[in-house]
Design a protein around this motif. Sequence first.
Motif, PDB file in Angstrom:
ATOM      1  N   MET A  33       0.852  -1.181   0.000  1.00 13.52           N
ATOM      2  CA  MET A  33       0.000   0.000   0.000  1.00 13.52           C
ATOM      3  C   MET A  33       0.885   1.228   0.000  1.00 13.52           C
ATOM      4  O   MET A  33       2.039   1.176   0.380  1.00 13.52           O
ATOM      5  CB  MET A  33      -0.920  -0.013   1.224  1.00 13.52           C
ATOM      6  CG  MET A  33      -1.796  -1.271   1.252  1.00 13.52           C
ATOM      7  SD  MET A  33      -2.913  -1.321   2.661  1.00 13.52           S
ATOM      8  CE  MET A  33      -4.097  -0.062   2.205  1.00 13.52           C
ATOM      9  N   LYS A  40       4.513   2.207  -6.572  1.00 17.15           N
ATOM     10  CA  LYS A  40       3.811   0.914  -6.552  1.00 17.15           C
ATOM     11  C   LYS A  40       3.738   0.279  -7.951  1.00 17.15           C
ATOM     12  O   LYS A  40       4.088  -0.874  -8.137  1.00 17.15           O
ATOM     13  CB  LYS A  40       2.376   1.085  -6.012  1.00 17.15           C
ATOM     14  CG  LYS A  40       2.301   1.611  -4.588  1.00 17.15           C
ATOM     15  CD  LYS A  40       0.914   1.458  -4.004  1.00 17.15           C
ATOM     16  CE  LYS A  40      -0.172   2.215  -4.758  1.00 17.15           C
ATOM     17  NZ  LYS A  40      -0.028   3.687  -4.767  1.00 17.15           N
ATOM     18  N   GLU A 170      -3.486  -2.593  -8.558  1.00 13.56           N
ATOM     19  CA  GLU A 170      -4.720  -1.828  -8.333  1.00 13.56           C
ATOM     20  C   GLU A 170      -5.916  -2.433  -9.057  1.00 13.56           C
ATOM     21  O   GLU A 170      -6.679  -1.744  -9.730  1.00 13.56           O
ATOM     22  CB  GLU A 170      -4.520  -0.364  -8.755  1.00 13.56           C
ATOM     23  CG  GLU A 170      -3.411   0.264  -7.924  1.00 13.56           C
ATOM     24  CD  GLU A 170      -3.457   1.788  -7.890  1.00 13.56           C
ATOM     25  OE1 GLU A 170      -4.510   2.351  -8.230  1.00 13.56           O
ATOM     26  OE2 GLU A 170      -2.443   2.379  -7.517  1.00 13.56           O
ATOM     27  N   THR A 201      -2.354  -1.916  -3.874  1.00 18.15           N
ATOM     28  CA  THR A 201      -3.624  -1.201  -3.750  1.00 18.15           C
ATOM     29  C   THR A 201      -3.474   0.105  -2.981  1.00 18.15           C
ATOM     30  O   THR A 201      -2.535   0.293  -2.216  1.00 18.15           O
ATOM     31  CB  THR A 201      -4.693  -2.105  -3.073  1.00 18.15           C
ATOM     32  OG1 THR A 201      -5.899  -1.379  -2.985  1.00 18.15           O
ATOM     33  CG2 THR A 201      -4.264  -2.544  -1.690  1.00 18.15           C
ATOM     34  N   HIS A 202      -4.408   1.004  -3.231  1.00 16.29           N
ATOM     35  CA  HIS A 202      -4.497   2.250  -2.473  1.00 16.29           C
ATOM     36  C   HIS A 202      -5.284   2.052  -1.187  1.00 16.29           C
ATOM     37  O   HIS A 202      -5.047   2.690  -0.192  1.00 16.29           O
ATOM     38  CB  HIS A 202      -5.335   3.260  -3.282  1.00 16.29           C
ATOM     39  CG  HIS A 202      -4.544   4.174  -4.121  1.00 16.29           C
ATOM     40  ND1 HIS A 202      -3.586   4.991  -3.616  1.00 16.29           N
ATOM     41  CD2 HIS A 202      -4.600   4.423  -5.447  1.00 16.29           C
ATOM     42  CE1 HIS A 202      -3.077   5.704  -4.608  1.00 16.29           C
ATOM     43  NE2 HIS A 202      -3.675   5.372  -5.720  1.00 16.29           N
ATOM     44  N   GLN A 204      -7.927  -0.126   1.540  1.00 14.84           N
ATOM     45  CA  GLN A 204      -7.982  -1.324   2.353  1.00 14.84           C
ATOM     46  C   GLN A 204      -9.096  -2.253   1.892  1.00 14.84           C
ATOM     47  O   GLN A 204      -9.067  -3.447   2.166  1.00 14.84           O
ATOM     48  CB  GLN A 204      -8.196  -0.861   3.803  1.00 14.84           C
ATOM     49  CG  GLN A 204      -8.232  -1.945   4.829  1.00 14.84           C
ATOM     50  CD  GLN A 204      -9.632  -2.069   5.396  1.00 14.84           C
ATOM     51  OE1 GLN A 204     -10.438  -1.147   5.296  1.00 14.84           O
ATOM     52  NE2 GLN A 204      -9.934  -3.219   5.976  1.00 14.84           N
ATOM     53  N   ALA A 232      -3.331  -2.516   7.518  1.00 18.75           N
ATOM     54  CA  ALA A 232      -4.169  -1.964   6.460  1.00 18.75           C
ATOM     55  C   ALA A 232      -5.321  -1.171   7.052  1.00 18.75           C
ATOM     56  O   ALA A 232      -5.656  -0.076   6.586  1.00 18.75           O
ATOM     57  CB  ALA A 232      -4.700  -3.086   5.564  1.00 18.75           C
TER      58      ALA A 232
END
Lengths: 244, 478
Positions: A33, A40, A170, A201-202, A204, A232
């Motif tokens: 994250m 990322k 993502e 991923t951005h 949670q 997260a």
Amino acid sequence: MLELKDLKASIGEKSIIKGLNLHIKSGEVHAIMGPNGSGKSTLANVLSGKNGYEISGSLKFEGQNLNEIPIDERAKKGIFLAFQYPIEIPGVNTSNFLKTSLNTIRKSKGEKNLDTIALLKLIKEKASELNINEKFLSRQLNVGFSGGEKKKNEILQMKLLEPKLAILDETDSGLDIDALRIVADGVNSYKSKKNSFLIITHYQRLLDYIKPDFVHVLSDGKIVKTGNSNLAQELEKTGYKNFN
Amino acid sequence: MSDKIIDTNKEYKYGFTTDIESFKAPKGLTEDTIKFISKEKKEPKWLLDWRLKAYKRLKSLKEPNWQKPKYPKIDYQDLYYYSAPKSVKDKPNSLDEVDPKLLETYKKLGIPLDEQKRLSGVAVDAVFDSVSVATTFKGELTKKGIIFCSISEAIQKHPDLVKKYLGSVIPLTDHYFATLNSAVFTDGSFVYIPPNVRCPMELSTYFRINASQTGQFERTLIIADKGSYVSYLEGCTAPMRDENQLHAANVELVALDDAEIKYSTVQNWYPGDEEGKGGIYNFVTKRGACRGKNSKISWTQVETGSAITWKYPSCILQGDNSVGEFYSIAITNNHQKADTGTKMIHLGKNTKSKIISKGISAGKADNTYRGLVDINKKATNSRNYTQCDSLLMGNKCGAHTVPYIKNKNSSSIIEHEATTSKINEEQLFYCNQRGLDQEEAISLIVNGFCKEVLQQLPMEFAVEAQKLVSISLEGSVG
């Protein structure tokens, strides 16, 4: 399975990944994250071998150094990237693309070539597990697909190609709740002791459905914190500001 | 991306030369040469007069120079205009009498002519330099009244048909290369489909240039009588040579009431080496007349070879409700150049035309689409749809689109769409990530780009054409 030591990546003068260490073992699910611009997607590109980056440090997959290995060879070794923005290829029929890709990967694993009928049967079977309409397979690859359809198509390819390491870049972005659940089910059904996941991923929310063993916070090209799935949730509350 | 530079010519499988004794006309473009050709072919006087008329006209014409690809001046006096294998001089009556060396040549080219190994469903006329050496499946076609033979044979056996239609679509006086062809044409195919007959197989001509310093002046004439249908395909190859060789063909198609002609070309003349040395100048005039009502002519071309391709297969839509189509893939790599497109001349009412052009340019090549859509005053309620897509690979190649559009009545509609794109790194990355190597990825993307045109090819040739598209571009992304 994957071992990164002091990995650095830059484009021209601009350095993006600045000394990253990561060890993913078989059967593990790792989540990365981090805020926008933390590196990322670059990490996903570098792992899959995309051109245009200057790389230093060690990048090992199943004990083998990947640095000089081209993209398609890495794919054949079992590295799969689910794209953040799946690419449109006009004029190329989706099921033909899947068939070509599948037989190429199967061949590299020493599995026998499947004929068209067997391939189609397999593709349809996996597609129905993901609630993908058969009609969609005869459309041009990703052309005119909705965001959700594109992402489901990525997961379909993952399930067909059966990679050892699946990198999800993502995959949750642009998905509604139903699609998110289908994608997550797709991942969970594929998860086993033999394969690993790196989930980028951005947010949670995907991690509510796919439980990671480790969560890493990436900031300014480095992993600045590692924890379990609680991390997260913590991030969801506090944001990334503490790590900038 | 790999930096390897692949010699594309290593993939030109057809670059060999057949060592065969040939019989030639003396060098040079003269009245004597024309008389020589006419005599060799035992032509009637009217045809010799016709040729000489063209020659006279030629002397008053200038070589055109408005095209994009320029080329060094051709010395027309330093060319052979007629070259035939000696063994063909007394035209063999059956395949058993054809020189084995020639049969071997066509076998190497993938066009077996012997009875057992012929392509099923495809009748082939094989033209070697200036003469037709064999035509297959003649018997079966004759039963249906279909005439498929070399134009030389047609001049002997069907003079009335030839006299009626030769030059009726491309007049003697048309333009420099067409007129040159009318003066010195040697061989090509002749097809006549009688009324209401659907030709049961693909007809195909395979052109081979073998002799050096020789121009090939093909002449093909196809007539589809009322209510008939024919699908015709031509293929072409030539040896690898440092010199440029001229192929100046005239192809005339005539479709009468309710008839349909589908004409496909897979052009793979030697393109020259990676430095641009050698290769064929493919300066061709192809024109079809939709003379009858409800008639249809459809051109499909896959142009991958030649140093310079310069051609505009056209349709004259004379009959009411007639339809003209042009589907084209032009691929240029290394130093190849193409200036190609079509002309759709709408004369009859409710006439329709469709143009789909895919230009692919790689290396230092240059690719131009040039086309004319001309809807005349009386061609009311006519329609044209044009789509021109260009794909560029690398930074040193060029793509140009030059459409000429004329609409002289208010009830007709013309649509034109054009796109230019570069082969996309992201698309390549995506394909590579799914296990496809660079060549496979390019082949997949380019074949996708060309799909609408490839679909138009007869099935027997579609697969070959797809492979050819891939091979022509090998090593072009580096």
